[in-house]
Scaffold this motif. Sequence first.
Motif, short mmCIF file in Angstrom:
data_model
loop_
_atom_site.label_atom_id
_atom_site.label_comp_id
_atom_site.label_asym_id
_atom_site.label_seq_id
_atom_site.Cartn_x
_atom_site.Cartn_y
_atom_site.Cartn_z
N GLY A 1 2.77 11.54 2.26
CA GLY A 1 2.86 10.86 0.96
C GLY A 1 2.60 9.38 1.11
O GLY A 1 2.88 8.77 2.14
N GLU A 2 2.08 8.79 0.04
CA GLU A 2 1.80 7.35 0.07
C GLU A 2 3.08 6.53 0.23
O GLU A 2 3.08 5.49 0.87
N GLU A 3 4.18 7.01 -0.37
CA GLU A 3 5.43 6.26 -0.29
C GLU A 3 5.89 6.12 1.15
O GLU A 3 6.33 5.05 1.57
N GLN A 4 5.76 7.18 1.93
CA GLN A 4 6.15 7.12 3.33
C GLN A 4 5.31 6.08 4.08
O GLN A 4 5.82 5.31 4.88
N LEU A 5 4.00 6.07 3.79
CA LEU A 5 3.13 5.14 4.48
C LEU A 5 3.41 3.68 4.08
O LEU A 5 3.35 2.78 4.92
N MET A 6 3.72 3.47 2.81
CA MET A 6 4.04 2.12 2.35
C MET A 6 5.31 1.62 3.03
O MET A 6 5.38 0.47 3.47
N ASP A 7 6.31 2.49 3.11
CA ASP A 7 7.57 2.11 3.78
C ASP A 7 7.32 1.79 5.24
O ASP A 7 7.92 0.87 5.81
N TYR A 8 6.43 2.57 5.84
CA TYR A 8 6.09 2.38 7.25
C TYR A 8 5.54 0.97 7.50
O TYR A 8 5.94 0.28 8.44
N LEU A 9 4.67 0.51 6.64
CA LEU A 9 4.08 -0.82 6.80
C LEU A 9 5.09 -1.91 6.45
O LEU A 9 5.19 -2.93 7.14
N ASP A 10 5.87 -1.69 5.38
CA ASP A 10 6.84 -2.70 4.95
C ASP A 10 7.90 -2.96 6.02
O ASP A 10 8.35 -4.09 6.18
N SER A 11 8.29 -1.91 6.74
CA SER A 11 9.34 -2.07 7.74
C SER A 11 8.94 -3.02 8.85
O SER A 11 9.79 -3.61 9.52
N TYR A 12 7.64 -3.20 9.07
CA TYR A 12 7.15 -4.11 10.11
C TYR A 12 6.52 -5.37 9.52
O TYR A 12 5.94 -6.17 10.25
N HIS A 13 6.64 -5.54 8.20
CA HIS A 13 6.11 -6.73 7.52
C HIS A 13 4.62 -6.90 7.80
O HIS A 13 4.13 -7.99 8.11
N LEU B 1 -3.90 1.57 0.12
CA LEU B 1 -2.67 1.91 -0.60
C LEU B 1 -2.16 0.66 -1.29
O LEU B 1 -1.33 -0.07 -0.75
N GLY B 2 -2.68 0.37 -2.48
CA GLY B 2 -2.31 -0.86 -3.15
C GLY B 2 -2.81 -2.04 -2.35
O GLY B 2 -4.01 -2.17 -2.10
N GLU B 3 -1.88 -2.89 -1.93
CA GLU B 3 -2.25 -4.05 -1.12
C GLU B 3 -2.24 -3.74 0.37
O GLU B 3 -2.52 -4.62 1.19
N LYS B 4 -1.90 -2.52 0.72
CA LYS B 4 -1.80 -2.14 2.12
C LYS B 4 -3.06 -1.38 2.55
O LYS B 4 -3.67 -0.66 1.76
N LEU B 5 -3.38 -1.52 3.83
CA LEU B 5 -4.51 -0.81 4.40
C LEU B 5 -4.04 0.02 5.59
O LEU B 5 -3.42 -0.52 6.51
#
Length: 532
Positions: A486-498, A522-526
């Motif tokens: 899921g995209e939410e899991q991937l977003m959290d993954y990136l956010d946790s490492y800033h 994924l939005g602002e994330k790649l």
Amino acid sequence: MRKYFNTTGLCYPKEHYMVDMKERLEEIRTLVDRGEYFAVNRARQYGKTTMLHLLAEKLMPDYAVFSISFEGIEDETYESSERFCRRFCRLLYRYMVYHTVSGVPESLKDELKQLGSREMDMEDLADLISEICAGSQKPAVLMIDEVDQAGNHKLFLTFLGMLRRKYLARKAEPTFQSVILAGVYDIKNLKLKIRPQEEHQYNSPWNIAADFAVDMSFSKSDIAGMLMEYESDQNTGMDRSEMADLIWEYTSGYPFLVSRLCKIMDEDIPDAEKELGLTSAWTREGFLEAVKMLLLESNTLFDDMVKKLADFPELKQALYSILFRGERVPYNAYNHAINLGVMFGFIEKMKENGSIAISNRIFETQLYNMFISEELLESTMYKAASADKDSNRFIRDGKLDMEQVLERFVESFTDIYYDADETFVEENGRRFFLLYLKPIINGVGNFYVEARTRNMRRTDVVIDYRGQQIVCELKIWHGQEYNTRGEEQLMDYLDSYHLTTGYMLSFNFNKKKKVGVQRIQLGEKLLIEAVV
């Protein structure tokens, strides 16, 4: 003379930058006041000797302290009771010559000197201990450092048995108020060292010992306090809180590693990079450079790690399984390999799930390097990466091009292991990737594996390269599991490492998978994902 960080021998508060030991010494003082006999068993270079020295100073006003060490005692000393007892007397005499043992008659010094050259046995030594303790105006305390030196000798167990007997009869027979033994091996494992492998026994004459639960590792606040004193002297302008966090995150408070990293930042980085002063050394970039220098050096702690893994192959196999296979090994105090790993400071029990993990990032990276180095000459993946590195395709403007690394890994892995079965890839996939990564960042960067996410299905590899941080998630996919991401899991993954860009390497067994590297916005994330 300017204070400095010391990593060899005793540390002295007036000469060296140290953490504040007052609370720990008070905890230990309580054990002594209660008349406990106990052992301080901690890993190599964990501050045991310095702690005994500071404790002796703290106890001296109220106790007659004898603090001796078995370091350097020849094996011949343990060949007979007479030799051992004479050497013990000489150790007590030598301590009295160079230290003040308050409350003990000065005549005892001459008596000990004479006894050091006379025939005597263990019962004579027992009587001497009673004489010392009865004649002292203060309760007597015995501290013995480096008891490991005696670990291969049955006579030492006889000595412990004598102390135990006197402890049990202490109401009628004068003896030491407290006896403190310090070393790496606990007393049960001294028994193990004596007996053949098939005769391991766990009974010990030191079963009178109280538990020693004092935490001798350094907390973040301990490190910050030490850095506060350093900063007041040197005025580097460091962010003390950030630096304490970084040091703790990589060392988990292992005393030698804490001091060694500080020493490198204080002394070696400014010398190695002339344009860098202390101000630049005490930054995140300077710290990561210190980590790299530490992992490249040969020191007594790393040398001991190599020796222990050679001596205990069952421990080596357990560590290998944790690191490369992501196996979750439950903690069991009666498992010999686990017990050894904890005792040597290589592994620890995780509070969250009761399994074991490598004690700190420095040890983990060093172990990865050691295991990988054993395979380099035979590894096809390592050779492929070395050839790719020579083409200089992985560095762009001084930074690591991780997308290019993944692309070339997919090509090499597919060429070499295209017909490998699932079990083989599951067990070896992360090892192949690390073998490929090693020559690319060797000498410039380091990597570690995030322990919280290490398991059979997922591992986060964190790469530090010239101040650049890259996180690459390694995953094992089965069947439809690949499609449930899921995209939410991937977003959290990136956010946790800033981070705004994340990397993923998927070992996918779906026959319809598309091998290669793709970009997912994924939005602002790649997310850059490689699939093999």
